[in-house]
Design a protein around this motif. Structure first.
Motif, PDB file in Angstrom:
ATOM      1  N   UNK A 225       0.717  -1.185   0.093  1.00 28.62           N
ATOM      2  CA  UNK A 225      -0.103   0.066   0.101  1.00 28.62           C
ATOM      3  C   UNK A 225       0.845   1.170   0.019  1.00 28.62           C
ATOM      4  N   UNK A 226       0.786   2.011  -1.193  1.00 28.49           N
ATOM      5  CA  UNK A 226       1.060   3.314  -1.112  1.00 28.49           C
ATOM      6  C   UNK A 226       0.315   4.758  -1.077  1.00 28.49           C
ATOM      7  N   UNK A 227       0.325   5.512  -0.066  1.00 29.19           N
ATOM      8  CA  UNK A 227      -0.556   6.649  -0.207  1.00 29.19           C
ATOM      9  C   UNK A 227       0.089   8.045  -0.387  1.00 29.19           C
ATOM     10  N   UNK A 228      -0.242   8.648  -1.258  1.00 27.52           N
ATOM     11  CA  UNK A 228       0.294  10.014  -1.341  1.00 27.52           C
ATOM     12  C   UNK A 228      -1.146  11.143  -1.646  1.00 27.52           C
ATOM     13  N   UNK A 229      -1.151  11.954  -0.671  1.00 25.34           N
ATOM     14  CA  UNK A 229      -2.199  13.130  -0.862  1.00 25.34           C
ATOM     15  C   UNK A 229      -3.507  12.449  -0.890  1.00 25.34           C
ATOM     16  N   UNK A 230      -3.714  11.240  -0.297  1.00 19.95           N
ATOM     17  CA  UNK A 230      -5.011  10.846  -0.447  1.00 19.95           C
ATOM     18  C   UNK A 230      -5.374   9.672  -1.441  1.00 19.95           C
TER      19      UNK A 230
END
Length: 381
Positions: free
Chosen positions: A101-106
């Motif tokens: 899982x990778x999250x960037x600015x939502x």
């Protein structure tokens, strides 16, 4: 005529109750027993009311927190959102460790390996998390786990079970179901007879389910196997385990220790035993049991063989205590005819297995400690 019959019936019941409670010899004991039962029921009612109130309050707080989470949980940083996504995947993916899982600015990007049948539901679940703007599912889906090392192994997500389909209901569910059953019962009188009888039968089943908190299969005994009623009791005797164990492990002595045991015959290998016990109204009940475990000086476990009228299983544990004493604990689970309903009828007619187990343990205690012959030889009336 109906009023006369009702008045006569009430008068007869009142006379029997008066004679029962004010008998010159046993009336005082019976009144004390009724008083103790009333006090016990009062305490049970208070505890049940307190449990319902606490459960309703806690569930109400949970609903409020859930609403706040859905409405005000959108403004979070990426680290918190990452943990939310990982937690949600654990509910819908059999092998969540195989997904990155990778999250960037939502914006959530999902990579790794996944079973094809889990992909759509997992994407929907992640997209519904507060704070997630978009979901990019770049993972590799597989029809099965063959040849994929990260998808090997047993296990799987535990899907939530609806409240009314669970084996044990919460106090709130029991309270609300009981209220609904009473309401349906009161309204069914205004409906046509066939439909009214059907609704009354359903409301009676729901009320019984809510009152006992037992699954329907245990109430009726249908499909319950050997477990419909649980009984357990324990007693401490003033004797070391090495003196107690010979009495517990030798079934042939039970005919002298327990008046309801009419006959016990053991097989040549000692694993199987044939029993004849006095049932309700003194009717003999025969069954065959087999030992499933025996730890000399500590434990015996047994169960009835398949095809018995009253299937049951049980364990007997012997635990040493300080100052040379021993604790005997017996746990029984059995499935009488008609399940818990049949058990209630047996109790009503004076054949309560729990009460008989307590009497048998007290009799065993007197035999061990006093060294005298068993009290109360012969079957109970």
């Amino acid at each position: 005529m109906s009023r006369t019959i009702s008045a006569a019936g009430l008068g007869a019941v009142g006379g029997m109750v008066t004679e029962y409670l004010f008998d010159p010899e046993l009336g005082r004991t019976r009144r004390a027993r009724v008083r103790d039962k009333g006090v016990h029921l009062t305490h049970e009612f208070r505890n049940a009311t307190r449990a319902v109130v606490c459960d309703v309050v806690n569930r109400s707080r949970g609903v409020v927190k859930s609403i706040r989470y859905r409405t005000g949980g959108r403004n979070v940083d990426d680290e918190v959102l990452h943990e939310r996504v990982r937690a949600e995947l654990g509910r819908y993916v059999r092998h969540p460790h195989a997904v990155e899982v990778r999250v960037e600015s939502g914006r959530v990007t999902l990579t790794g390996d996944l079973l094809e049948k889990e992909s759509r539901r997992a994407c929907r679940a992640v997209a519904s998390i507060p704070g997630v703007r978009t979901v990019n599912a770049n993972w590799t889906t597989h029809r099965d786990a063959t040849g994929v090392p990260r998808l090997q192994g047993e296990g799987g997500p535990r899907r939530p079970v609806p409240e009314l389909l669970q084996q044990r209901w919460s106090p709130t569910s029991r309270f609300l179901t009981g209220l609904a059953a009473a309401l349906v019962w009161s309204l069914s009188g205004r409906l046509p007879r066939p439909l009214g009888y059907l609704l009354r039968g359903g409301s009676a089943v729901l009320a019984l389910r809510a009152a006992t908190n037992l699954p329907l299969r245990r109430l009726t005994g249908i499909g319950a196997g050997r477990r419909a009623i649980d009984i357990q009791n324990a007693i401490t005797v003033n004797a070391p385990p090495q003196e107690v164990w010979p009495l517990l492990s030798d079934y042939s002595l039970f005919t002298r220790l327990m008046p309801d045991v009419l006959e016990v015959r053991r097989s040549a290998d000692g694993l199987r035993s044939h029993w004849s016990v006095a049932g309700p109204a003194g009717v003999p009940i025969r069954f065959e049991a087999v030992e499933t475990m025996r730890e000399e000086g500590r434990r015996i476990a047994w169960k009835t063989v398949e095809g018995q009228l009253i299937a049951h299983t049980g364990t007997l544990d012997l635990t040493p205590e300080n100052t040379g004493r021993s604790r005997i604990q017996v746990q029984l689970t059995y499935n009488p005819v008609f399940g818990a309903v049949g058990h209630a009828m047996a109790v009503l007619f004076g054949a309560d297995p729990a009460h008989k187990l307590q009497e048998d343990l007290l009799r065993l205690k007197s035999v061990i400690e006093a060294g005298r012959s068993p009290v109360g030889a012969g079957p109970r009336a």
